[in-house]
Design a protein around this motif. Structure first.
Motif, PDB file in Angstrom:
ATOM      1  N   HIS A   1     -14.128 -11.244   6.698  1.00 18.03           N
ATOM      2  CA  HIS A   1     -15.300 -11.820   6.030  1.00 18.03           C
ATOM      3  C   HIS A   1     -16.332 -10.753   5.666  1.00 18.03           C
ATOM      4  CE1 HIS A   1     -18.016 -15.015   4.894  1.00 18.03           C
ATOM      5  NE2 HIS A   1     -18.967 -14.498   5.655  1.00 18.03           N
ATOM      6  N   THR A   2     -16.366  -9.673   6.433  1.00 15.78           N
ATOM      7  CA  THR A   2     -17.423  -8.669   6.252  1.00 15.78           C
ATOM      8  C   THR A   2     -16.948  -7.356   5.627  1.00 15.78           C
ATOM      9  OG1 THR A   2     -17.066  -7.869   8.522  1.00 15.78           O
ATOM     10  CG2 THR A   2     -18.731  -9.592   8.200  1.00 15.78           C
ATOM     11  N   HIS A   3     -15.655  -7.078   5.691  1.00 13.43           N
ATOM     12  CA  HIS A   3     -15.131  -5.782   5.239  1.00 13.43           C
ATOM     13  C   HIS A   3     -14.624  -5.900   3.802  1.00 13.43           C
ATOM     14  CE1 HIS A   3     -12.815  -2.044   5.180  1.00 13.43           C
ATOM     15  NE2 HIS A   3     -13.454  -1.690   6.282  1.00 13.43           N
ATOM     16  N   GLN A   4     -15.189  -5.110   2.906  1.00 16.01           N
ATOM     17  CA  GLN A   4     -14.835  -5.205   1.490  1.00 16.01           C
ATOM     18  C   GLN A   4     -13.384  -4.824   1.209  1.00 16.01           C
ATOM     19  OE1 GLN A   4     -17.356  -7.215  -0.034  1.00 16.01           O
ATOM     20  NE2 GLN A   4     -16.520  -6.001  -1.705  1.00 16.01           N
ATOM     21  N   ASN A   5     -12.837  -3.942   2.049  1.00 14.82           N
ATOM     22  CA  ASN A   5     -11.482  -3.439   1.813  1.00 14.82           C
ATOM     23  C   ASN A   5     -10.467  -4.054   2.771  1.00 14.82           C
ATOM     24  OD1 ASN A   5      -9.934  -1.762   0.160  1.00 14.82           O
ATOM     25  ND2 ASN A   5      -9.810  -0.175   1.732  1.00 14.82           N
ATOM     26  N   ALA A   6     -10.763  -5.233   3.314  1.00 15.03           N
ATOM     27  CA  ALA A   6      -9.855  -5.888   4.264  1.00 15.03           C
ATOM     28  C   ALA A   6      -8.516  -6.195   3.605  1.00 15.03           C
ATOM     29  CB  ALA A   6     -10.480  -7.180   4.783  1.00 15.03           C
ATOM     30  N   LEU A   7      -7.453  -6.134   4.409  1.00 16.85           N
ATOM     31  CA  LEU A   7      -6.118  -6.424   3.883  1.00 16.85           C
ATOM     32  C   LEU A   7      -6.063  -7.798   3.242  1.00 16.85           C
ATOM     33  CD1 LEU A   7      -3.954  -5.043   6.840  1.00 16.85           C
ATOM     34  CD2 LEU A   7      -3.909  -4.209   4.488  1.00 16.85           C
ATOM     35  N   PHE A   8      -6.643  -8.784   3.921  1.00 15.33           N
ATOM     36  CA  PHE A   8      -6.672 -10.154   3.405  1.00 15.33           C
ATOM     37  C   PHE A   8      -8.104 -10.672   3.526  1.00 15.33           C
ATOM     38  CE2 PHE A   8      -2.502  -9.519   5.492  1.00 15.33           C
ATOM     39  CZ  PHE A   8      -1.707  -9.525   4.356  1.00 15.33           C
ATOM     40  N   ARG A   9      -8.786 -10.775   2.408  1.00 14.28           N
ATOM     41  CA  ARG A   9     -10.172 -11.196   2.404  1.00 14.28           C
ATOM     42  C   ARG A   9     -10.298 -12.677   2.754  1.00 14.28           C
ATOM     43  NH1 ARG A   9     -14.397  -9.296   2.822  1.00 14.28           N
ATOM     44  NH2 ARG A   9     -15.520  -9.979   0.976  1.00 14.28           N
ATOM     45  N   SER A  10     -11.392 -13.030   3.415  1.00 14.63           N
ATOM     46  CA  SER A  10     -11.612 -14.420   3.808  1.00 14.63           C
ATOM     47  C   SER A  10     -11.805 -15.336   2.611  1.00 14.63           C
ATOM     48  CB  SER A  10     -12.838 -14.508   4.726  1.00 14.63           C
ATOM     49  OG  SER A  10     -14.007 -14.080   4.047  1.00 14.63           O
ATOM     50  N   THR A  11     -12.115 -14.745   1.448  1.00  9.86           N
ATOM     51  CA  THR A  11     -12.298 -15.561   0.244  1.00  9.86           C
ATOM     52  C   THR A  11     -11.013 -16.297  -0.155  1.00  9.86           C
ATOM     53  OG1 THR A  11     -11.874 -13.551  -1.052  1.00  9.86           O
ATOM     54  CG2 THR A  11     -14.178 -14.163  -0.704  1.00  9.86           C
ATOM     55  N   LEU A  12      -9.860 -15.788   0.318  1.00  6.81           N
ATOM     56  CA  LEU A  12      -8.595 -16.485   0.055  1.00  6.81           C
ATOM     57  C   LEU A  12      -8.673 -17.934   0.522  1.00  6.81           C
ATOM     58  CD1 LEU A  12      -5.747 -13.982   1.059  1.00  6.81           C
ATOM     59  CD2 LEU A  12      -6.050 -15.049  -1.177  1.00  6.81           C
ATOM     60  N   PHE A  13      -9.325 -18.156   1.650  1.00  8.36           N
ATOM     61  CA  PHE A  13      -9.321 -19.476   2.267  1.00  8.36           C
ATOM     62  C   PHE A  13     -10.416 -20.393   1.715  1.00  8.36           C
ATOM     63  CE2 PHE A  13      -6.986 -16.792   5.116  1.00  8.36           C
ATOM     64  CZ  PHE A  13      -5.920 -17.601   5.487  1.00  8.36           C
TER      65      PHE A  13
ATOM     66  N   PHE B   1      -6.567   2.538   3.037  1.00 10.61           N
ATOM     67  CA  PHE B   1      -5.875   1.507   3.805  1.00 10.61           C
ATOM     68  C   PHE B   1      -6.766   0.981   4.925  1.00 10.61           C
ATOM     69  CE2 PHE B   1      -2.836   0.193   7.191  1.00 10.61           C
ATOM     70  CZ  PHE B   1      -2.218  -0.840   6.489  1.00 10.61           C
ATOM     71  N   ASP B   2      -6.758  -0.331   5.108  1.00 12.90           N
ATOM     72  CA  ASP B   2      -7.569  -0.989   6.143  1.00 12.90           C
ATOM     73  C   ASP B   2      -6.851  -0.871   7.496  1.00 12.90           C
ATOM     74  OD1 ASP B   2      -9.320  -2.565   7.562  1.00 12.90           O
ATOM     75  OD2 ASP B   2      -8.538  -4.466   6.780  1.00 12.90           O
ATOM     76  N   LEU B   3      -6.937   0.311   8.094  1.00 12.49           N
ATOM     77  CA  LEU B   3      -6.221   0.578   9.341  1.00 12.49           C
ATOM     78  C   LEU B   3      -6.722  -0.308  10.482  1.00 12.49           C
ATOM     79  CD1 LEU B   3      -4.141   2.261  10.890  1.00 12.49           C
ATOM     80  CD2 LEU B   3      -5.939   3.954  11.321  1.00 12.49           C
ATOM     81  N   TRP B   4      -8.045  -0.477  10.588  1.00 20.69           N
ATOM     82  CA  TRP B   4      -8.611  -1.280  11.669  1.00 20.69           C
ATOM     83  C   TRP B   4      -8.145  -2.739  11.549  1.00 20.69           C
ATOM     84  CZ3 TRP B   4      -9.988  -1.816  16.286  1.00 20.69           C
ATOM     85  CH2 TRP B   4     -10.901  -2.769  16.724  1.00 20.69           C
ATOM     86  N   GLY B   5      -8.148  -3.272  10.339  1.00 21.79           N
ATOM     87  CA  GLY B   5      -7.666  -4.639  10.124  1.00 21.79           C
ATOM     88  C   GLY B   5      -6.186  -4.770  10.438  1.00 21.79           C
ATOM     89  N   PHE B   6      -5.403  -3.752  10.057  1.00 21.72           N
ATOM     90  CA  PHE B   6      -3.968  -3.764  10.333  1.00 21.72           C
ATOM     91  C   PHE B   6      -3.705  -3.790  11.838  1.00 21.72           C
ATOM     92  CE2 PHE B   6      -0.090  -1.188  11.146  1.00 21.72           C
ATOM     93  CZ  PHE B   6       0.847  -2.058  10.597  1.00 21.72           C
TER      94      PHE B   6
ATOM     95  N   TRP C   1       0.830  -1.210   0.000  1.00 23.08           N
ATOM     96  CA  TRP C   1       0.000   0.000   0.000  1.00 23.08           C
ATOM     97  C   TRP C   1       0.864   1.259   0.000  1.00 23.08           C
ATOM     98  CZ3 TRP C   1      -0.883   4.314   2.989  1.00 23.08           C
ATOM     99  CH2 TRP C   1      -2.048   5.035   2.711  1.00 23.08           C
ATOM    100  N   LEU C   2       1.918   1.283   0.821  1.00 16.08           N
ATOM    101  CA  LEU C   2       2.807   2.453   0.865  1.00 16.08           C
ATOM    102  C   LEU C   2       3.477   2.690  -0.487  1.00 16.08           C
ATOM    103  CD1 LEU C   2       4.541   1.990   4.352  1.00 16.08           C
ATOM    104  CD2 LEU C   2       2.921   3.787   3.708  1.00 16.08           C
ATOM    105  N   ALA C   3       3.918   1.595  -1.138  1.00 24.47           N
ATOM    106  CA  ALA C   3       4.580   1.733  -2.435  1.00 24.47           C
ATOM    107  C   ALA C   3       3.612   2.267  -3.489  1.00 24.47           C
ATOM    108  CB  ALA C   3       5.151   0.382  -2.870  1.00 24.47           C
ATOM    109  N   ASP C   4       2.379   1.779  -3.478  1.00 23.58           N
ATOM    110  CA  ASP C   4       1.389   2.264  -4.447  1.00 23.58           C
ATOM    111  C   ASP C   4       1.016   3.716  -4.175  1.00 23.58           C
ATOM    112  OD1 ASP C   4       1.358  -0.197  -5.662  1.00 23.58           O
ATOM    113  OD2 ASP C   4      -0.470  -0.898  -4.662  1.00 23.58           O
ATOM    114  N   ARG C   5       0.932   4.068  -2.896  1.00 23.26           N
ATOM    115  CA  ARG C   5       0.465   5.411  -2.522  1.00 23.26           C
ATOM    116  C   ARG C   5       1.551   6.470  -2.686  1.00 23.26           C
ATOM    117  NH1 ARG C   5      -0.601   9.787  -1.738  1.00 23.26           N
ATOM    118  NH2 ARG C   5      -2.002  10.789  -0.223  1.00 23.26           N
ATOM    119  N   PHE C   6       2.770   6.178  -2.240  1.00 22.79           N
ATOM    120  CA  PHE C   6       3.835   7.184  -2.246  1.00 22.79           C
ATOM    121  C   PHE C   6       4.923   6.925  -3.285  1.00 22.79           C
ATOM    122  CE2 PHE C   6       2.078   7.126   2.093  1.00 22.79           C
ATOM    123  CZ  PHE C   6       1.685   8.446   2.201  1.00 22.79           C
ATOM    124  N   GLY C   7       4.846   5.815  -3.975  1.00 23.34           N
ATOM    125  CA  GLY C   7       5.833   5.491  -5.001  1.00 23.34           C
ATOM    126  C   GLY C   7       6.880   4.523  -4.491  1.00 23.34           C
ATOM    127  N   VAL C   8       7.337   3.638  -5.382  1.00 19.12           N
ATOM    128  CA  VAL C   8       8.288   2.606  -4.958  1.00 19.12           C
ATOM    129  C   VAL C   8       9.633   3.200  -4.546  1.00 19.12           C
ATOM    130  CG1 VAL C   8       7.250   0.685  -6.234  1.00 19.12           C
ATOM    131  CG2 VAL C   8       8.873   2.175  -7.403  1.00 19.12           C
TER     132      VAL C   8
END
Length: 463
Positions: free
Chosen positions: A253-265, A202-207, A73-80
């Motif tokens: 499972h419920t947050h659309q912008n979660a860092l890692f979505r539960s759909t991965l599993f 950025f999903d601050l709460w999830g982080f 997220w930092l690289a995308d937001r502020f540049g690599v």
């Protein structure tokens, strides 16, 4: 023979970028291993018990794990380039702080800051190469960069032992400074500041939940045998970590912008691979910390001799690379992981048979075999975990795997240190070798749990 269109040699204009990323990869790989042989000397200088100093390793690895979700997220937001430059600055200044530290608390503070920089170095560097270097040359670039990742762990324990004996432990951190300065100079010349036009919030709460979960579990286990803290504190931290992990599972499972979505599993192979990675690495990743400590504290070997004995494990890892693909293609992931998981566990437990009277040549062979088996385990697990992920989940799935790898290392080192302290208190300092032996057996037995997990791999899983 001319290079095929799918795999071309690296063009000169990209070599400086690969060198830059290699510097970061080397610094991170070196710093993960160089500390292990220096722990007893650091303990003496800081007037601490060497068996209580696993916190120096845990602090670094845990902060790396906690900050991995931030890197993309930092690289995308502020540049690599800006992110990578900041990472080198943070890592270098923190290394200076570690080298000048005069107390354990001060050292731990700078190790955490160093881990934050280290968490950004490799992911952001790899992302920069992915965005700048054409796909036809990417394999060549990654192959060159991977050499730096191999050199760091290869020379780390030996270099750490030599510096401890001939200079002081402070230099295991101070040697990062010239490399950091070189990296800073090259960054603005070699790396363009590529950004993304649209970056989600950025999903601050999830982080925060993930950080609490990782810190609670690792620190709770690490503090379990500490004479300075009450048992209730450790239990409370572990409970807090488990609670945060459960809340994050609901959040994912419920947050659309979660860092890692539960759909991965929902991908069964990925889920098995992640859980298997976590348990398999508890023992395998604790060994680079535990074995140098045993060789110095219980065998009374010098730091440099200890570092030399760790080299065969790295050489074994290198020797296994050419055969891994053929083994998996012939026997399949399920059979390779089931058998090799049990062999790794048996190899870890068999170190309990070693003593100060064990011939050096036999220890060398033992370390070499462990290196082969451990490398086969890690590469097979990683490949299995990621192989069936759809393209849209590849980046998120890889980041989560990287985080799990570092969390498992943190918890594994904390667990190893805690077990040595518990058994050390039971056997007494006069028989500290027995404490190490029982700890090794316990770590080896964890692989029985891992084998049960890999038993769930479908028999017809594609290679």
């Amino acid at each position: 023979m001319n290079a095929t269109p799918s795999h071309q040699a690296l063009q000169p204009e990209f070599r400086l970028l690969v060198l830059l990323v290699s510097i970061g990869f080397f610094m991170q790989g070196l710093d993960t291993t160089i500390v292990n042989t220096a722990i007893p000397a650091m303990a003496r200088n800081l007037q601490e018990d060497p068996l209580q100093l696993h916190s120096v390793v845990v602090a670094y690895v845990l902060s790396v794990a906690a900050c991995i979700p931030l890197s993309g997220w930092l690289a995308d937001r502020f540049g690599v380039r800006n992110t990578y430059f900041s990472a080198i600055i943070i890592f270098t200044l923190a290394s200076l702080g570690c080298g000048l530290a005069s107390s354990l608390n001060e050292l731990l503070f700078y190790r955490v800051i160093q881990g934050i920089g280290g968490a950004l170095l490799l992911p952001v560097g790899r992302l920069a190469m992915l965005k700048v270097i054409p796909r036809t040359q990417f394999l060549s670039a990654m192959s060159l960069m991977s050499l730096a990742g191999l050199i760091g762990p290869l020379i780390g324990p030996t270099l750490g032992g030599w510096l401890v004996e001939h200079v002081s432990w402070h230099w295991i951190f101070l040697i990062n400074i010239p490399m950091g300065i070189l990296g800073c100079i090259i960054t603005f010349k070699a790396m363009p500041n590529v950004t993304e036009p649209s970056v989600p919030k950025f999903d601050l709460w999830g982080f925060i939940l993930l950080v609490i979960a990782m810190a609670g579990l690792s620190l709770g286990i690490e503090q379990f045998a500490s004479p300075h803290n009450r048992l209730s504190l450790s239990i409370g931290l572990i409970f807090l970590g488990i609670l945060a992990a459960l809340i994050y599972a609901y959040h994912a499972h419920t947050h659309q912008n979660a860092l890692f979505r539960s759909t991965l599993f929902q991908n069964r192979i990925y889920a098995i691979g992640i859980i298997g990675n976590f348990f398999a690495r508890l023992g395998g990743n604790a060994m680079p910390f535990l074995l140098p400590l045993m060789l110095q504290v219980a065998f009374n070997l010098e730091p440099f001799a200890t570092g030399l004995l760790m080299i065969p494990a790295v050489l074994g890892s290198l020797a296994s690379k050419p055969i891994i693909r053929q083994l998996i293609q012939h026997f399949g992931y399920r059979n390779v992981l089931l058998v090799n998981t049990l062999l790794v566990g048996a190899c870890i437990a068999s170190f309990s048979l070693s003593s100060p009277l064990t011939p050096t040549w036999l220890l060398t062979v033992h370390f070499f075999i462990f290196g082969i088996l451990n490398s086969l385990q890690f590469v097979s697990m990683n490949t299995l975990t990621l192989k069936d992920l759809p393209q849209q989940d590849a980046s998120s799935g890889n980041s989560f795997l990287s985080m799990i790898m570092m969390v498992s290392m943190s918890i594994g080192v904390a667990l190893a240190g805690t077990l040595v302290n518990i058994f050390g208190a039971y056997f007494g300092n006069a028989n500290i070798l027995s404490a190490f032996h029982i700890t090794l057996i316990c770590l080896g037995c964890i692989n029985l749990v891992t084998a049960v997990i890999f038993w769930q791999i479908p028999k017809n899983a594609a290679v």
